[in-house]
Enzyme design. Sequence first.
Site, short mmCIF file in Angstrom:
data_model
loop_
_atom_site.label_atom_id
_atom_site.label_comp_id
_atom_site.label_asym_id
_atom_site.label_seq_id
_atom_site.Cartn_x
_atom_site.Cartn_y
_atom_site.Cartn_z
N ASP A 12 0.78 -1.23 0.11
CA ASP A 12 -0.09 0.07 -0.08
C ASP A 12 0.94 1.42 0.07
O ASP A 12 1.79 1.30 1.19
CB ASP A 12 -0.83 0.02 1.24
CG ASP A 12 -1.79 1.10 1.22
OD1 ASP A 12 -3.11 0.63 1.44
OD2 ASP A 12 -1.62 2.26 0.92
N ASP A 23 -3.48 2.21 -5.55
CA ASP A 23 -2.31 2.09 -4.71
C ASP A 23 -2.11 0.80 -3.78
O ASP A 23 -1.31 1.09 -3.03
CB ASP A 23 -2.27 3.42 -3.77
CG ASP A 23 -2.79 3.18 -2.45
OD1 ASP A 23 -3.82 2.66 -2.56
OD2 ASP A 23 -2.33 4.04 -1.44
N GLU A 24 -2.94 0.08 -4.09
CA GLU A 24 -2.95 -1.16 -3.10
C GLU A 24 -3.12 -2.51 -3.93
O GLU A 24 -3.82 -2.83 -4.89
CB GLU A 24 -4.08 -1.00 -2.24
CG GLU A 24 -4.41 -2.22 -1.13
CD GLU A 24 -5.40 -1.96 -0.12
OE1 GLU A 24 -6.13 -0.90 -0.41
OE2 GLU A 24 -5.84 -2.88 0.58
#
Length: 400
Positions: free
Chosen positions: A8, A103-104
């Site tokens: 993340d 983003d993960e």
Amino acid sequence: MPSIIHVDLDQFYAAVEILDFPELKGKPLIVGGRPDSRGVVCTASYEARAFGVKSAMPSSQAARLCPNAIWRVPRMDRYAEKSHEVHAVFERYTDQIQSVSLDEAYLDVLGSIKLFGSAETIGRRIKHDILSETGLVASVGVAENKFLAKVASDLKKPNGFVVIPPGREHAAAVLNPLPVSRLWGVGAKTGDRLAELGIVKIADLLALDEEWLSRRMGRENATRLLSLAQGIDSGEVECGGISKSLGRENTFAKDLYDIDAMERELFAFCDEVSSRLRAAELKCGGVTLKVKFADFTRISRASMFEEPTDLGEPLYHAVRTMLRERVELNGRGVRLLGVAATHLVRANAAQQSLFSDGDNQKKERAAVAIDKLRGKFGDGAVTFGRLLEKRSDNTGTPAI
Ligand code: TTP
Ligand code: MG
């Protein structure tokens, strides 16, 4: 052997802004709708978070908490570009990648250990490569399942790297002191209900009798919650290639000037996109509105939902609010409108509030029924209101 890695990125949108505009470094930065436009905060730099600014907070509140903040409107295209660069790093180490949002992601590196070394080694290399190749800082967790890997990546954020070794005792040492809100399915509502029952930490939950909890929240929920609380999660890394977004846009034959006409188009797009989400058994965590003006300038606005959805109504509500409150039309003609569902997750994996309200469930059932009718009688068979009937025949060239 632990083989799951959760990555993340830290303060993602803010980090990209700082990367592109280094003068922002070390400053309280907020990315979101500006306070005078009744927008919300997408994310804030850690300097702004120190003032209490959080994601999804109304921008006006954030401006009061942090009056000296520097504001930036989101540049989704740029964030997507950086996200692709990060993915290129993942792909060098494994093809088992479940992308949760820009983003993960979860990675299963079991098949890569022979080639690259342990999951810990791979996790460290990925963290290193992301920084050197994209300039972004990632927090990384390594564990034997997805739930623990996610908990691990968050433990030492920012710039964290945590390995939870296999074994109940290691999971317990990490989980027991954490708040129950870390468990999947425990949102604000469920958290409040549990707090009323005196359950605040994960350890509190484990001390309970399963029968007692089942009576209060249903057997299935109780069992799932107690398993997670012990660090047990059998979910696989689902790399089925969920595309990043699913959208519908249209360039109109004649530019639109009337906001009602724009809303009718957007309503139809949201209706269609939600139908396609349901058909693909996906839900979206966010939605993007794209507007191209007659002079070819274009903007996009994004917003996130509290819980992933596949319903047309919340999509339309969010898009309409963005059009009304975060787009300055100034009498300009609109050449193209687009709606994209983003942050896609599989419908069965979408976190649901354990006490999720019956109202939403009813709407979901209605939506499924509508899809069935449409399957039989075509798209025009059922619409959510009368809005569609008034839609002009201004169809131009459909895209996506
Ligand atoms: P997060 O990973 O939740 O947040 P973050 O990366 O900004 O911060 P952290 O260091 O704690 O990981 O979300 C990733 C991006 O998604 C975030 O930068 C902005 C966007 N986002 C929204 O637009 N609205 C929201 O409510 C949230 C939670 C995120
Ligand atoms: Mg993040």
